[in-house]
Design an enzyme around this catalytic site. Structure first.
Site, short mmCIF file in Angstrom:
data_model
loop_
_atom_site.label_atom_id
_atom_site.label_comp_id
_atom_site.label_asym_id
_atom_site.label_seq_id
_atom_site.Cartn_x
_atom_site.Cartn_y
_atom_site.Cartn_z
N GLN A 317 -75.05 -69.73 102.16
CA GLN A 317 -74.48 -69.66 101.11
C GLN A 317 -73.34 -70.99 100.80
O GLN A 317 -72.45 -71.08 101.61
CB GLN A 317 -73.40 -68.48 101.18
N GLN A 339 -78.51 -71.45 97.80
CA GLN A 339 -78.14 -70.22 97.97
C GLN A 339 -76.77 -69.84 97.20
O GLN A 339 -76.08 -70.82 97.73
CB GLN A 339 -78.08 -69.76 99.15
N ASP A 340 -76.65 -68.86 96.34
CA ASP A 340 -75.33 -68.50 95.85
C ASP A 340 -74.74 -69.72 95.19
O ASP A 340 -73.48 -70.06 94.93
CB ASP A 340 -74.35 -68.34 96.82
N ASP A 361 -80.23 -65.62 95.62
CA ASP A 361 -79.10 -64.91 94.85
C ASP A 361 -78.27 -65.90 94.12
O ASP A 361 -76.95 -65.84 94.26
CB ASP A 361 -78.36 -64.25 95.93
N ARG A 429 -82.31 -58.94 93.37
CA ARG A 429 -82.20 -57.72 94.33
C ARG A 429 -80.87 -57.25 94.42
O ARG A 429 -79.83 -57.83 94.07
CB ARG A 429 -82.68 -58.20 95.75
#
Length: 523
Positions: A317, A339-340, A361, A429
């Protein structure tokens, strides 16, 4: 963001055991009206207990008055929790506990601010405004807890921070929901009432004159963006304040806080003005605090700037931009990470003609946010990873939050295209139980897996989420092999789809005209 079922189970246990006071089961309400109103909330025992133990209690005669009483009690409990949290600093046993605790201080401060706004008679807020700010208050507390869990230090500090504030905010969300269907707010000549006539004139002009200029070569007022923001913080009043950031790569971590309202950063274009940082969870930050740029001041606008996090996929993250700014706008901006990448944390947000790059994500959070005419690029992830474009974080069915991606394009980035067959890419998701995301009239290229959507962990949230697709196009848009979850739907009714447009989902007609950013209100 943590990616294990343990986080979900832990937060569920916190919500229903640690945060639940045993004294609540011994309630004997003195008023049948209070009993009736409290029974309409998700946490009736907490409602009855705190209403009946309120030292300033005046039994309300109308439900609207009871709603205000419930919000007032939530505010009083949040203030006590904020004070208690401040006093826990010396109990932090290591740097990771301190990092999560420091986030919680900011988040409790913001929660108190949001609850105050809902009760302030001078704000002239609509029920939809109140629902937005209550949604943000609840998201803040969820974020506080998540920070301890993702840094692996949840065993000690979280227990010391136990309180009933989350449940009381959930109750206020439920009580307020019936009145929050009106999504327009007060405005005049296409501008919200808080935009002054002078600002309207300024924003309608074809050229914007900056208050300050940032330039690395010394040709402006300051060489760093932080120095310009520090100067802006000392200005009198809270009118629109414009900072031009000339071309250059600015290695800065910036925080534009709650007190810094109506800041506008104008770059020389997303290829030329870049703000970059490299914080990450693997490097010891929480996801919340890993952001290269974090903004919570209301009315923030960015134009022609790229926000970048260079931590790379191996550091998990790592946020490029986090926004918790109500009525914020990002126009022709870039967001680059893995990520993120883009943390749409909370409040109402609008993104127009932006470029967003990431892997896992990479658009996530619990704002009410619309992306319009944006380019969304999935990058090459680490081996054995799957790309997920969204992870929406709605924890309560009464929060008016979600991610709406409208008239945009989902494509493979240049590093993913040669290895497309080796990695799967999904539209999203469910990070939280009531996750809500829609793709409307968007081009989905062949990288999108036929199933469309990915489970978080087993059957978690598959019945309670809301995922929808409406009239998308492109080789990845076929819905014939999509997931068969109860919460997924192919939207065929334009009335249902229109709930997620700029006009309805973020009440955009009432405030976007003041930003001078072009937008489409409907489908």
């Amino acid at each position: 963001m943590a990616t294990k079922l343990g986080l979900i189970l832990f937060l569920t246990l916190i919500s229903f055991s640690t945060f639940f006071s045993p004294a609540l089961s011994k309630i004997n309400p003195s008023s049948s009206d209070i009993n009736s109103w409290c029974n309409q909330t998700p946490y009736p025992d907490q409602c009855k207990y705190f209403v009946n133990h309120d030292p300033h209690k005046v039994i309300p005669k109308q439900k609207a008055d009871f709603n205000k009483l419930a919000m007032q009690i939530a505010l009083e409990r949040a203030l006590k929790a904020e004070t208690h949290t401040k006093n826990l600093g010396y109990k932090c046993r290591n740097e990771r506990e301190k990092a999560a605790w420091e986030d919680c201080l900011k988040l409790y401060e913001s929660t108190v601010l949001q609850l105050n706004r809902t009760l302030d008679p001078t704000t002239k807020c609509t029920d939809f405004d109140s629902q937005t700010w209550l949604s943000t208050a609840l998201t803040n507390l969820e974020t506080c807890r998540t920070g301890f869990v993702e840094l692996g230090v949840s065993d000690y500090m979280l227990h010391l921070m136990s309180n009933n504030v989350s449940e009381l905010i959930c109750n206020s969300l439920a009580l307020n929901k019936n009145g929050s269907t009106e999504m327009q707010t007060y405005y005049k000549d296409g501008f919200p009432s808080w935009v002054t006539p002078g600002d309207r004139k300024l924003l309608q002009s074809s050229s914007v004159r900056p208050n300050l200029v940032v330039a690395q070569d010394g040709s402006g007022n300051y060489r760093t963006i932080k120095a310009a923001l520090d100067a802006a913080a000392k200005r009198s009043g809270s009118g629109r304040f414009i900072i031009r950031v000339k071309k250059g790569v600015y290695g800065e971590n910036l925080e534009i806080g709650n007190k810094m309202k109506n800041i506008m950063l104008v770059g020389d274009g997303l290829r030329d003005t870049i703000i970059t940082g490299s914080r990450s969870v693997a490097g010891g930050s929480t996801t919340f605090n890993s952001a290269t740029v974090a903004v919570t001041g209301e009315g923030f606008i960015a134009q022609g700037i790229t926000f970048r996090n260079t931590a790379g996929p191996q550091n998990h993250q790592a946020v490029a931009l986090r926004s918790g700014s109500d009525l914020s706008v990002f126009y022709r901006c870039g967001f680059e990470g893995y990520q993120d990448t883009l943390y749409v944390h909370s409040q109402r947000q609008f993104y127009k003609e932006c470029y967003i790059y990431g892997t896992v994500d990479f658009i996530f959070g619990n704002a009410a946010v619309v992306f319009q005419n944006c380019m969304i690029y999935a990058r090459k992830p680490m081996d054995k990873q799957k790309n997920t474009i969204t992870a929406q974080g709605r924890t309560d069915p009464n929060q008016n939050t979600g991610i709406s991606i409208h008239n945009s394009r989902v494509m493979a980035a240049s590093d993913l295209r040669p290895v497309l067959s080796s990695f799967k890419t999904y539209l999203g998701r469910p990070w939280k139980e009531y996750s809500r995301t829609v793709f409307l009239r968007t081009y989905l290229d062949s990288l999108v897996d036929p199933a469309g959507w990915l489970e978080w962990d087993g059957n978690f949230a598959l019945n309670t989420l809301y995922y929808g697709e409406y009239k998308n196009s492109g080789p990845g848009s076929s819905t014939s092999r999509r997931v068969r979850w109860r919460g997924y739907r192919v939207i065929t009714d334009p009335t249902e789809a229109s709930r997620f447009t700029v006009a309805n989902f973020i009440a955009g007609r009432s405030w976007l005209p003041a930003t001078n950013v072009p937008f489409s209100a409907g489908l």
